[in-house]
Write an enzyme that holds these catalytic residues in place. Sequence first.
Site, mmCIF file in Angstrom:
data_model
loop_
_atom_site.group_PDB
_atom_site.id
_atom_site.type_symbol
_atom_site.label_atom_id
_atom_site.label_comp_id
_atom_site.label_asym_id
_atom_site.label_seq_id
_atom_site.Cartn_x
_atom_site.Cartn_y
_atom_site.Cartn_z
ATOM 1 N N LYS A 1 -4.596 17.108 -2.844
ATOM 2 C CA LYS A 1 -3.496 17.619 -2.022
ATOM 3 C C LYS A 1 -2.815 18.826 -2.683
ATOM 4 C CE LYS A 1 -2.448 13.019 -0.021
ATOM 5 N NZ LYS A 1 -1.388 11.993 0.119
ATOM 6 N N TYR B 1 -3.864 12.698 10.102
ATOM 7 C CA TYR B 1 -2.880 11.622 9.914
ATOM 8 C C TYR B 1 -2.443 11.026 11.245
ATOM 9 C CZ TYR B 1 -2.230 12.574 4.893
ATOM 10 O OH TYR B 1 -2.394 12.695 3.527
ATOM 11 N N PHE C 1 8.409 9.059 8.049
ATOM 12 C CA PHE C 1 8.099 10.006 6.980
ATOM 13 C C PHE C 1 7.171 11.140 7.425
ATOM 14 C CE2 PHE C 1 5.080 6.427 6.469
ATOM 15 C CZ PHE C 1 3.860 7.093 6.526
ATOM 16 N N THR D 1 -0.536 3.690 -2.895
ATOM 17 C CA THR D 1 0.093 4.816 -2.194
ATOM 18 C C THR D 1 1.358 5.284 -2.913
ATOM 19 O OG1 THR D 1 -0.782 4.021 -0.100
ATOM 20 C CG2 THR D 1 1.099 5.523 0.018
ATOM 21 N N ARG E 1 -3.177 8.338 -9.446
ATOM 22 C CA ARG E 1 -1.740 8.343 -9.146
ATOM 23 C C ARG E 1 -0.938 7.723 -10.298
ATOM 24 N NH1 ARG E 1 -2.696 6.470 -2.846
ATOM 25 N NH2 ARG E 1 -2.750 8.561 -1.911
ATOM 26 N N ASN F 1 1.654 12.416 -4.049
ATOM 27 C CA ASN F 1 0.780 11.449 -4.724
ATOM 28 C C ASN F 1 -0.645 11.958 -4.924
ATOM 29 O OD1 ASN F 1 -0.190 11.171 -2.156
ATOM 30 N ND2 ASN F 1 0.434 9.047 -1.874
ATOM 31 N N HIS G 1 -5.818 12.132 -1.370
ATOM 32 C CA HIS G 1 -6.108 11.313 -0.192
ATOM 33 C C HIS G 1 -7.517 10.770 -0.320
ATOM 34 C CE1 HIS G 1 -6.650 10.040 3.981
ATOM 35 N NE2 HIS G 1 -7.859 10.554 3.862
ATOM 36 N N GLU H 1 -12.721 11.138 9.516
ATOM 37 C CA GLU H 1 -12.085 12.218 8.765
ATOM 38 C C GLU H 1 -13.095 13.290 8.333
ATOM 39 O OE1 GLU H 1 -10.042 10.084 5.661
ATOM 40 O OE2 GLU H 1 -8.596 9.207 7.075
HETATM 41 P P1 DAT Z 1 -2.596 6.583 1.458
HETATM 42 O O1 DAT Z 1 -2.462 8.056 1.161
HETATM 43 O O2 DAT Z 1 -2.554 5.777 0.189
HETATM 44 O O3 DAT Z 1 -3.780 6.256 2.312
HETATM 45 P P2 DAT Z 1 -0.974 6.139 3.825
HETATM 46 O O4 DAT Z 1 -2.187 6.442 4.628
HETATM 47 O O5 DAT Z 1 -0.242 4.874 4.134
HETATM 48 O O6 DAT Z 1 -1.287 6.149 2.257
HETATM 49 O O7 DAT Z 1 0.081 7.325 3.987
HETATM 50 C C1 DAT Z 1 -0.356 8.681 3.992
HETATM 51 C C2 DAT Z 1 0.586 9.473 3.136
HETATM 52 O O8 DAT Z 1 1.886 9.473 3.718
HETATM 53 C C3 DAT Z 1 0.778 8.923 1.709
HETATM 54 O O9 DAT Z 1 -0.218 9.340 0.830
HETATM 55 C C4 DAT Z 1 2.128 9.436 1.363
HETATM 56 C C5 DAT Z 1 2.869 9.417 2.686
HETATM 57 N N1 DAT Z 1 3.641 8.172 2.835
HETATM 58 C C6 DAT Z 1 3.148 6.946 3.116
HETATM 59 N N2 DAT Z 1 4.126 6.035 3.187
HETATM 60 C C7 DAT Z 1 5.284 6.702 2.959
HETATM 61 C C8 DAT Z 1 6.646 6.329 2.889
HETATM 62 N N3 DAT Z 1 7.037 5.073 3.083
HETATM 63 N N4 DAT Z 1 7.561 7.302 2.609
HETATM 64 C C9 DAT Z 1 7.171 8.579 2.404
HETATM 65 N N5 DAT Z 1 5.891 9.002 2.455
HETATM 66 C C10 DAT Z 1 4.952 8.077 2.723
HETATM 67 MG MG MG Z 2 -4.188 6.628 4.279
#
Ligand code: DAT
Ligand code: MG
Length: 136
Positions: A9, A49, A57, A92, A103, A113, A116, A127
């Site tokens: 990222k 996404y 968020f 995450t 991470r 973080n 992805h 994707e």
């Molecule tokens: P991951 O990236 O581990 O697959 P995810 O798909 O649940 O996690 O979320 C995508 C991204 O969105 C994640 O890398 C960071 C952001 N994100 C997720 N949950 C969040 C939250 N509660 N507050 C802020 N950002 C968040």
């Molecule tokens: Mg994800």
Amino acid sequence: MNRTLVIAKPDAVERGLVGEIITRIERRGLKIVAAQMKVIDEKLASRHYEEHVSKPFYPDLVSFIGRSPSVVMVVEGPDDTWKILRTMMGTTNPVDALPGTIRGDFAYEVTENLIHGSDSGESAIREIGIFFPDLG
Ligand code: DAT
Ligand code: MG
């Protein structure tokens, strides 16, 4: 062989951690089979996404992911390669991520973080299709 989508990222590119991430992937025995440097704009973010579009968020996520270029990669390995990547990435929220994970070693904020990785075989196919439509 099996494939997953990995994104270093904007924070990873800005901090010069792309090499570290690629090195870890390669040392694990996995292969980078496609890569491109790309700004993930709002339109692309809303496809990638899609499951997060209505989350609180999401606006922060979109502005973060599009603020500078990412390195988007297809990684190849054995069955469920996506799962190997997820384990290497850590949770995450980096606060909970174990040392030894990407991470857990390099991040402490949930938005920033670093990486992805697709979260299932179906997500990986979807994707990869978004970022590399020509990949067979
Ligand atoms: P991951 O990236 O581990 O697959 P995810 O798909 O649940 O996690 O979320 C995508 C991204 O969105 C994640 O890398 C960071 C952001 N994100 C997720 N949950 C969040 C939250 N509660 N507050 C802020 N950002 C968040
Ligand atoms: Mg994800």
